[in-house]
Write an enzyme that holds these catalytic residues in place. Structure first.
Site, PDB file in Angstrom:
ATOM      1  NE  ARG A 107      36.921  34.836  49.308  1.00 17.35           N
ATOM      2  CZ  ARG A 107      35.900  35.081  50.120  1.00 17.35           C
ATOM      3  NH1 ARG A 107      35.577  36.328  50.409  1.00 17.35           N
ATOM      4  NH2 ARG A 107      35.187  34.126  50.647  1.00 17.35           N
TER       5      ARG A 107
ATOM      6  CB  THR B  21      44.382  35.926  54.638  1.00 15.00           C
ATOM      7  OG1 THR B  21      44.424  35.738  53.201  1.00 15.00           O
ATOM      8  CG2 THR B  21      45.608  35.291  55.279  1.00 15.00           C
TER       9      THR B  21
ATOM     10  CG  ASP C 180      33.138  28.827  45.889  1.00 13.30           C
ATOM     11  OD1 ASP C 180      33.219  29.027  44.648  1.00 13.30           O
ATOM     12  OD2 ASP C 180      34.112  28.911  46.650  1.00 13.30           O
TER      13      ASP C 180
ATOM     14  CG  ASP D 136      33.745  25.398  44.490  1.00 14.28           C
ATOM     15  OD1 ASP D 136      34.697  25.392  43.687  1.00 14.28           O
ATOM     16  OD2 ASP D 136      33.896  25.344  45.719  1.00 14.28           O
TER      17      ASP D 136
HETATM   18  C1  PRP Z   1      35.270  34.369  44.517  1.00 13.25           C
HETATM   19  C2  PRP Z   1      34.398  35.245  43.633  1.00 13.25           C
HETATM   20  C3  PRP Z   1      35.141  36.557  43.653  1.00 13.25           C
HETATM   21  C4  PRP Z   1      35.702  36.591  45.047  1.00 13.25           C
HETATM   22  C5  PRP Z   1      34.870  37.533  45.876  1.00 13.25           C
HETATM   23  O1  PRP Z   1      36.333  33.912  43.803  1.00 13.25           O
HETATM   24  O2  PRP Z   1      34.200  34.739  42.351  1.00 13.25           O
HETATM   25  O3  PRP Z   1      36.181  36.626  42.691  1.00 13.25           O
HETATM   26  O4  PRP Z   1      35.632  35.269  45.566  1.00 13.25           O
HETATM   27  O5  PRP Z   1      35.352  37.648  47.145  1.00 13.25           O
HETATM   28  P1  PRP Z   1      36.022  38.976  47.692  1.00 13.25           P
HETATM   29  O6  PRP Z   1      35.125  40.110  47.361  1.00 13.25           O
HETATM   30  O7  PRP Z   1      36.090  38.708  49.179  1.00 13.25           O
HETATM   31  O8  PRP Z   1      37.390  39.131  47.107  1.00 13.25           O
HETATM   32  P2  PRP Z   1      37.436  32.887  44.361  1.00 13.25           P
HETATM   33  O9  PRP Z   1      38.626  33.635  44.901  1.00 13.25           O
HETATM   34  O10 PRP Z   1      36.797  31.914  45.298  1.00 13.25           O
HETATM   35  O11 PRP Z   1      37.959  32.186  43.053  1.00 13.25           O
HETATM   36  P3  PRP Z   1      37.205  31.283  41.974  1.00 13.25           P
HETATM   37  O12 PRP Z   1      36.293  32.199  41.190  1.00 13.25           O
HETATM   38  O13 PRP Z   1      38.320  30.761  41.147  1.00 13.25           O
HETATM   39  O14 PRP Z   1      36.438  30.201  42.682  1.00 13.25           O
HETATM   40  N1  URA Z   2      33.032  34.077  46.856  1.00 11.93           N
HETATM   41  C1  URA Z   2      31.936  33.356  46.539  1.00 11.93           C
HETATM   42  O1  URA Z   2      31.950  32.610  45.544  1.00 11.93           O
HETATM   43  N2  URA Z   2      30.867  33.441  47.338  1.00 11.93           N
HETATM   44  C2  URA Z   2      30.819  34.220  48.417  1.00 11.93           C
HETATM   45  O2  URA Z   2      29.786  34.279  49.093  1.00 11.93           O
HETATM   46  C3  URA Z   2      31.961  34.976  48.737  1.00 11.93           C
HETATM   47  C4  URA Z   2      33.050  34.892  47.930  1.00 11.93           C
END
Ligand code: PRP
Ligand code: URA
Length: 214
Positions: free
Chosen positions: A110, A114, A206, A209
């Site tokens: 993400r 945005t 998150d 993380d």
């Molecule tokens: C997080 C989570 C989802 C996404 C959800 O991933 O694991 O994939 O956000 O958000 P959305 O429904 O608004 O798209 P992130 O993009 O932070 O990546 P990561 O898993 O590598 O930390």
């Molecule tokens: N991605 C996450 O990991 N947590 C949230 O709450 C939203 C998006």
């Protein structure tokens, strides 16, 4: 799509052990090593509901006493598609219980401003269009990542998808079921709303993380 039809595709699991483990996962003081383990356990507890969607074929076998018609996985076994990074925690648990499954990866991140997903990687098994797909991602927030994953899978000819997450926001459920009304969502919790940074409230923070201690 009406609100009723939207929520018809959503299964929110109702189980006391899932709720107890979800509370530990949500707790900000739960350290990464415990978070990772509990997430694995939760996905395992969810697996029966997720795997209920799997299609089987009939086979003839013989028990020590008599021949019977039984069931087996199809030749093109289901594929678990993990939305990186956080989806790996759930995909590991599901594949431990269905080791025959193929495993694919969809790399999305993400954008912090945005909140839209940006694609960076994809690896899927051959004949993906002949397989059922189980998408895994702990978080369904805006729905952007899950929608993009399903879009990409469908563009490769996949027709049968189930989405398994841990925490869903109403906004994400609405967006996802509007974009993909044919795909069931199975979640351990349906939370209240998104905050101004598109994080789920109350949520668990998150997920990536917290799993990887980054
Ligand atoms: C997080 C989570 C989802 C996404 C959800 O991933 O694991 O994939 O956000 O958000 P959305 O429904 O608004 O798209 P992130 O993009 O932070 O990546 P990561 O898993 O590598 O930390
Ligand atoms: N991605 C996450 O990991 N947590 C949230 O709450 C939203 C998006």
């Amino acid at each position: 799509m009406t609100r009723a039809a939207e929520f018809e595709m959503l299964e929110v699991l109702c189980h006391p052990v899932i709720d107890v483990k979800m509370a530990k996962l949500r707790d900000k003081d739960t350290p990464s090593q415990d978070f990772r383990r509990i997430l694995f356990e939760l996905a395992g507890l969810m697996s029966a509901s997720v795997f209920r969607h799997i299609k089987t074929v009939s086979i003839e076998i013989e028990t020590p006493l008599e021949p019977i018609t039984a069931v087996a996985l199809p030749v093109h076994v289901p594929c678990i598609v993990s939305i990186l990074r956080a989806g790996n925690g759930m995909a590991d648990a599901l594949s431990a219980l269905l080791p025959e499954a193929a495993i694919g990866h969809m790399g999305l991140q993400r954008d912090p401003d945005t909140h839209n997903p940006e694609y960076y990687y994809e690896k899927l098994p051959p004949e993906i269009k002949a397989r059922q797909v189980i998408m895994t991602d702990p978080m369904l927030a805006t729905g952007g990542s899950a929608i993009m994953t399903a879009d990409r899978l469908k563009s490769r000819g996949v027709t049968d998808i189930v989405f398994c997450c841990l925490v869903a926001a109403p906004e994400g459920v609405h967006a996802f079921t509007t974009a993909h009304p044919d795909i069931p969502i199975i979640t351990a919790a349906l939370d209240r709303e998104l905050n101004e940074n598109c994080y789920i409230l109350p949520g668990l923070g998150d997920a990536g993380d917290r799993i990887y201690n980054t």
